[in-house]
Design an enzyme around this catalytic site. Sequence first.
Site, PDB file in Angstrom:
ATOM      1  N   CYS A  75       0.866  -1.184   0.000  1.00  0.00           N
ATOM      2  CA  CYS A  75       0.000   0.000   0.000  1.00  0.00           C
ATOM      3  C   CYS A  75       0.897   1.226   0.000  1.00  0.00           C
ATOM      4  CB  CYS A  75      -0.921   0.003   1.217  1.00  0.00           C
ATOM      5  SG  CYS A  75      -1.990   1.454   1.294  1.00  0.00           S
ATOM      6  N   HIS A 162      -2.493  -4.763 -10.585  1.00  0.00           N
ATOM      7  CA  HIS A 162      -3.240  -3.602 -11.071  1.00  0.00           C
ATOM      8  C   HIS A 162      -3.651  -3.788 -12.523  1.00  0.00           C
ATOM      9  CE1 HIS A 162      -2.687  -0.660  -7.766  1.00  0.00           C
ATOM     10  NE2 HIS A 162      -1.651  -1.438  -7.497  1.00  0.00           N
ATOM     11  N   GLU A 211     -10.286  -0.416  -5.482  1.00  0.00           N
ATOM     12  CA  GLU A 211      -9.323  -1.324  -4.879  1.00  0.00           C
ATOM     13  C   GLU A 211      -9.977  -2.642  -4.475  1.00  0.00           C
ATOM     14  OE1 GLU A 211      -6.389   0.144  -2.142  1.00  0.00           O
ATOM     15  OE2 GLU A 211      -7.058   2.212  -2.437  1.00  0.00           O
ATOM     16  N   CYS A 220      -4.880   5.939  -4.102  1.00  0.00           N
ATOM     17  CA  CYS A 220      -4.199   4.644  -4.072  1.00  0.00           C
ATOM     18  C   CYS A 220      -2.788   4.873  -4.573  1.00  0.00           C
ATOM     19  CB  CYS A 220      -4.933   3.629  -4.955  1.00  0.00           C
ATOM     20  SG  CYS A 220      -4.109   2.008  -5.038  1.00  0.00           S
ATOM     21  N   GLY A 223      -1.637   2.346  -7.086  1.00  0.00           N
ATOM     22  CA  GLY A 223      -2.380   2.605  -8.319  1.00  0.00           C
ATOM     23  C   GLY A 223      -1.764   3.740  -9.113  1.00  0.00           C
TER      24      GLY A 223
END
Length: 282
Positions: A75, A162, A211, A220, A223
């Site tokens: 994260c 992703h 997510e 994110c 991301g």
Amino acid sequence: MVLPFSKMHGSGNDFVVIDSRGGALVLSAATIRAMADRHTGIGFDQLLSVEPARDGASVFYYGIWNADGSPSGQCGNGVRCVAAWLHRAGALPLGKTVQIQSPSGPVAVRLVDAHHVMVDMGEPIFDPARIPFDAPHASARYILEVDGQTLEIGAASMGNPHAVVVVDDLSAPALARLGPALTGHSRFREGANTDFVQKLSPRHVRLRVHERGSGWTLACGTGACAAMAVLRQRGEVEVQVQVDLPGGNLQIDWVGPGEHLWMTGPASFVFEGEWLDWQAGD
């Protein structure tokens, strides 16, 4: 019993951070879901635990759990909050690069100041087997059938999988259904974070992310990294890109293959609290 916590956010991506430097945190998925509830709990996108390092090269380890109680490998906004939390606790100095350990491996961080952190996110992974993504070979573009619609996507991992989709309009109503559908697409056998990206210029993009395990979030970090990496892989953006998310902005720097990608952004404290009626291993 009570469980002390810190509420934090990175560009609107919000977290509960728990001090577990005395030993690994053990919480049931049901308890994490109860804590994450925004009406009857604390409310957060992910829960983060700060734990003793599990290798000799790292100063600390951090665990990550999604709002649905499932574990996560990485994260980007969360690691910045962990670094800022450790600095406030007197455990990390300003201006020095140190290594902390995530569930996906070691991460180097450097505090620019008490509330801004640079993170070495490693080199983006495009190998389908390592994302994981069902494809015979690596490509900058894949074609998927998603909820009755044909989409062109990019696929990458930044420690978690992703799917990156370039769109003209981030407010298009179709994204509300395509986000969850792509997150759960069968070709991503472990699910994926779905990143819808709108290009404003070679140095500036906008992003909206659904997510896995948390749904739509205000930001994110991984991301933002994955979206920039996919666009950079295609030759569509420059070495440094500003990524605008609903909750704030991030700076992503990546020269290209063979080099590590760096993310820079804020980490903010919101409040301190205690979760009541908690028991270890509940």
